[in-house]
Design a protein around this motif. Structure first.
Motif, PDB file in Angstrom:
ATOM      1  N   ARG A  28      37.627  25.961  60.784  1.00  0.00           N
ATOM      2  CA  ARG A  28      37.270  25.357  59.501  1.00  0.00           C
ATOM      3  C   ARG A  28      36.319  26.262  58.721  1.00  0.00           C
ATOM      4  NH1 ARG A  28      37.286  20.484  62.605  1.00  0.00           N
ATOM      5  NH2 ARG A  28      35.055  20.683  62.995  1.00  0.00           N
ATOM      6  N   PHE A  29      35.405  26.883  59.434  1.00  0.00           N
ATOM      7  CA  PHE A  29      34.473  27.822  58.797  1.00  0.00           C
ATOM      8  C   PHE A  29      35.226  28.993  58.178  1.00  0.00           C
ATOM      9  CE2 PHE A  29      31.908  31.731  59.277  1.00  0.00           C
ATOM     10  CZ  PHE A  29      30.841  31.411  58.451  1.00  0.00           C
ATOM     11  N   ARG A  30      36.211  29.537  58.904  1.00  0.00           N
ATOM     12  CA  ARG A  30      36.954  30.685  58.384  1.00  0.00           C
ATOM     13  C   ARG A  30      37.866  30.278  57.228  1.00  0.00           C
ATOM     14  NH1 ARG A  30      36.979  31.891  63.975  1.00  0.00           N
ATOM     15  NH2 ARG A  30      39.181  31.446  64.302  1.00  0.00           N
ATOM     16  N   TYR A  31      38.398  29.050  57.267  1.00  0.00           N
ATOM     17  CA  TYR A  31      39.163  28.572  56.113  1.00  0.00           C
ATOM     18  C   TYR A  31      38.265  28.427  54.895  1.00  0.00           C
ATOM     19  CZ  TYR A  31      43.518  27.613  58.621  1.00  0.00           C
ATOM     20  OH  TYR A  31      44.688  27.744  59.325  1.00  0.00           O
ATOM     21  N   ALA A  32      37.018  28.009  55.106  1.00  0.00           N
ATOM     22  CA  ALA A  32      36.066  27.920  53.989  1.00  0.00           C
ATOM     23  C   ALA A  32      35.804  29.303  53.409  1.00  0.00           C
ATOM     24  CB  ALA A  32      34.761  27.290  54.465  1.00  0.00           C
ATOM     25  N   LEU A  33      35.760  30.329  54.265  1.00  0.00           N
ATOM     26  CA  LEU A  33      35.573  31.696  53.777  1.00  0.00           C
ATOM     27  C   LEU A  33      36.772  32.138  52.943  1.00  0.00           C
ATOM     28  CD1 LEU A  33      33.991  33.551  56.834  1.00  0.00           C
ATOM     29  CD2 LEU A  33      32.848  32.565  54.843  1.00  0.00           C
ATOM     30  N   LEU A  34      37.989  31.753  53.374  1.00  0.00           N
ATOM     31  CA  LEU A  34      39.174  32.069  52.577  1.00  0.00           C
ATOM     32  C   LEU A  34      39.104  31.388  51.209  1.00  0.00           C
ATOM     33  CD1 LEU A  34      42.149  31.865  55.120  1.00  0.00           C
ATOM     34  CD2 LEU A  34      41.416  33.861  53.829  1.00  0.00           C
ATOM     35  N   GLY A  35      38.632  30.157  51.197  1.00  0.00           N
ATOM     36  CA  GLY A  35      38.462  29.463  49.931  1.00  0.00           C
ATOM     37  C   GLY A  35      37.448  30.157  49.041  1.00  0.00           C
ATOM     38  N   LEU A  36      36.377  30.672  49.636  1.00  0.00           N
ATOM     39  CA  LEU A  36      35.368  31.400  48.870  1.00  0.00           C
ATOM     40  C   LEU A  36      35.957  32.669  48.269  1.00  0.00           C
ATOM     41  CD1 LEU A  36      32.408  31.748  48.003  1.00  0.00           C
ATOM     42  CD2 LEU A  36      31.975  32.852  50.207  1.00  0.00           C
ATOM     43  N   ASP A  37      36.779  33.371  49.047  1.00  0.00           N
ATOM     44  CA  ASP A  37      37.428  34.577  48.527  1.00  0.00           C
ATOM     45  C   ASP A  37      38.379  34.235  47.387  1.00  0.00           C
ATOM     46  OD1 ASP A  37      36.085  36.175  50.267  1.00  0.00           O
ATOM     47  OD2 ASP A  37      37.716  36.407  51.692  1.00  0.00           O
ATOM     48  N   ALA A  38      39.128  33.136  47.550  1.00  0.00           N
ATOM     49  CA  ALA A  38      40.047  32.716  46.484  1.00  0.00           C
ATOM     50  C   ALA A  38      39.276  32.368  45.217  1.00  0.00           C
ATOM     51  CB  ALA A  38      40.875  31.514  46.943  1.00  0.00           C
ATOM     52  N   LEU A  39      38.120  31.719  45.385  1.00  0.00           N
ATOM     53  CA  LEU A  39      37.282  31.380  44.238  1.00  0.00           C
ATOM     54  C   LEU A  39      36.790  32.633  43.528  1.00  0.00           C
ATOM     55  CD1 LEU A  39      35.705  29.237  42.591  1.00  0.00           C
ATOM     56  CD2 LEU A  39      33.861  29.471  44.281  1.00  0.00           C
ATOM     57  N   LEU A 119      38.195  44.161  46.036  1.00  0.00           N
ATOM     58  CA  LEU A 119      38.324  44.528  47.441  1.00  0.00           C
ATOM     59  C   LEU A 119      38.046  43.356  48.368  1.00  0.00           C
ATOM     60  CD1 LEU A 119      36.660  48.058  47.374  1.00  0.00           C
ATOM     61  CD2 LEU A 119      39.079  47.518  47.489  1.00  0.00           C
ATOM     62  N   ARG A 120      37.565  42.228  47.829  1.00  0.00           N
ATOM     63  CA  ARG A 120      37.418  41.029  48.650  1.00  0.00           C
ATOM     64  C   ARG A 120      38.764  40.589  49.220  1.00  0.00           C
ATOM     65  NH1 ARG A 120      32.887  39.120  50.765  1.00  0.00           N
ATOM     66  NH2 ARG A 120      33.875  37.066  50.805  1.00  0.00           N
ATOM     67  N   LEU A 121      39.858  40.985  48.559  1.00  0.00           N
ATOM     68  CA  LEU A 121      41.187  40.647  49.065  1.00  0.00           C
ATOM     69  C   LEU A 121      41.420  41.212  50.457  1.00  0.00           C
ATOM     70  CD1 LEU A 121      43.607  41.030  46.025  1.00  0.00           C
ATOM     71  CD2 LEU A 121      43.404  39.041  47.509  1.00  0.00           C
ATOM     72  N   VAL A 122      40.889  42.421  50.716  1.00  0.00           N
ATOM     73  CA  VAL A 122      41.040  43.027  52.041  1.00  0.00           C
ATOM     74  C   VAL A 122      40.403  42.125  53.086  1.00  0.00           C
ATOM     75  CG1 VAL A 122      40.519  45.048  53.439  1.00  0.00           C
ATOM     76  CG2 VAL A 122      41.086  45.323  51.021  1.00  0.00           C
ATOM     77  N   HIS A 123      39.247  41.581  52.751  1.00  0.00           N
ATOM     78  CA  HIS A 123      38.557  40.685  53.663  1.00  0.00           C
ATOM     79  C   HIS A 123      39.404  39.444  53.927  1.00  0.00           C
ATOM     80  CE1 HIS A 123      35.221  37.580  54.409  1.00  0.00           C
ATOM     81  NE2 HIS A 123      35.248  38.354  55.474  1.00  0.00           N
ATOM     82  N   SER A 124      40.083  38.925  52.901  1.00  0.00           N
ATOM     83  CA  SER A 124      40.923  37.743  53.057  1.00  0.00           C
ATOM     84  C   SER A 124      42.088  38.010  54.002  1.00  0.00           C
ATOM     85  CB  SER A 124      41.457  37.294  51.690  1.00  0.00           C
ATOM     86  OG  SER A 124      40.401  36.938  50.826  1.00  0.00           O
ATOM     87  N   VAL A 125      42.700  39.197  53.904  1.00  0.00           N
ATOM     88  CA  VAL A 125      43.813  39.545  54.787  1.00  0.00           C
ATOM     89  C   VAL A 125      43.349  39.570  56.237  1.00  0.00           C
ATOM     90  CG1 VAL A 125      45.459  41.344  55.400  1.00  0.00           C
ATOM     91  CG2 VAL A 125      45.039  40.801  52.999  1.00  0.00           C
TER      92      VAL A 125
END
Length: 264
Positions: A28-39, A119-125
């Motif tokens: 859940r924490f990592r999904y929240a990080l993905l949401g932060l990157d999307a934001l 470059l935050r996209l790289v982090h999302s991948v």
């Protein structure tokens, strides 16, 4: 009473658990990080329409502070924070964060740094690959999904570069959407010609987009149309790709036990 060193070590263990463990709360924490990157990526596009207004710059700084906090937690979770901070992807992430924090000061040549936030996209991948166990579609089509994600990373980074280099002087590039339109038409070699990048630098940038884009498109097409295989290391020879219904390794004949979710 716990000593300070033990308390610090305990915090690091808990943070590493959140970033790496397969437990539900960690996922859940990592999904929240993905949401932060999307934001943050959504804000990149929106900010290009708003311009450098006071409220927009304030959002830049607030978002930068949030991302800086996450960056610090990520380093703290690492066993070797200094070594982790020097990793190229983490250095790029730090520059992206600084470009947000320094948004009120980014004028002229310094505005080029704003492109680094893509470059935050790289982090999302990287986050997606750590969550493959929760995403059956991603797991079954991991190679194609990663190829598509890398193509999206390229599109966003090059669109951000085109926007920052051109929007002040090129009437055809007024916002991020215009830059994305130019990047896609150039990458696909469609070349409508209604938007062009003048000058030597503009032509060289167009060449880079075309050459790199064709390579990424070919990789995506290869991943989509090549026969689907699963990743499962052979215990004897190490061959990692096999047909989904393989019983024996085609390289050495060793009996395989590939996990199967079953039909429906």
């Amino acid at each position: 009473m716990a000593r300070p060193g033990h308390r610090r070590h305990g915090w690091r263990v808990r943070l590493r658990h959140l970033y790496e463990a397969p437990a539900p709360e960690a996922k859940r924490f990592r999904y929240a990080l993905l949401g932060l990157d999307a934001l943050s990526l959504g804000w990149i596009v929106a900010a290009s329409f708003l311009g450098p207004t006071g409220p927009a710059l304030a959002v830049d700084v607030v978002l930068g502070l949030v991302l800086l906090g996450e960056y610090g937690l990520r380093l703290a979770a690492s066993g070797k924070p200094v070594r982790a901070a020097l990793h190229p992807l983490n250095l790029a992430d730090l520059l992206a964060i600084l470009s947000l924090l320094l948004a009120p000061l980014l004028h002229g040549a310094l505005a080029f740094l704003r492109v680094l936030r893509t470059l935050r996209l790289v982090h999302s991948v990287r986050l997606l690959t750590s969550l493959r166990s929760d995403l059956p579609f991603f797991r079954r089509n991991e190679e194609a999904a990663l190829a598509a994600a890398q193509l999206c990373v390229f599109l966003f980074i090059m669109s951000g570069l085109v926007f920052e280099l051109q929007h002040r002087t090129n009437p055809g590039i007024r916002n991020f959407a215009d830059a994305l339109y130019f990047t896609v038409t150039t990458l696909t070699t469609t070349g409508f010609g209604d938007v062009t990048l003048p000058g030597t630098l503009g032509r060289l940038l167009s060449v880079v987009i075309m050459l790199a884009g064709v390579t990424l498109f070919l990789r995506l097409a290869q991943a989509l149309f090549r026969p689907v295989k699963v990743r499962f290391p052979c215990p004897s020879c190490g061959l990692s790709r096999h047909e989904p219904d393989a019983v024996h390794c085609k390289a050495c004949g060793t009996l395989l036990n590939i996990p199967d979710e079953g039909a429906g």
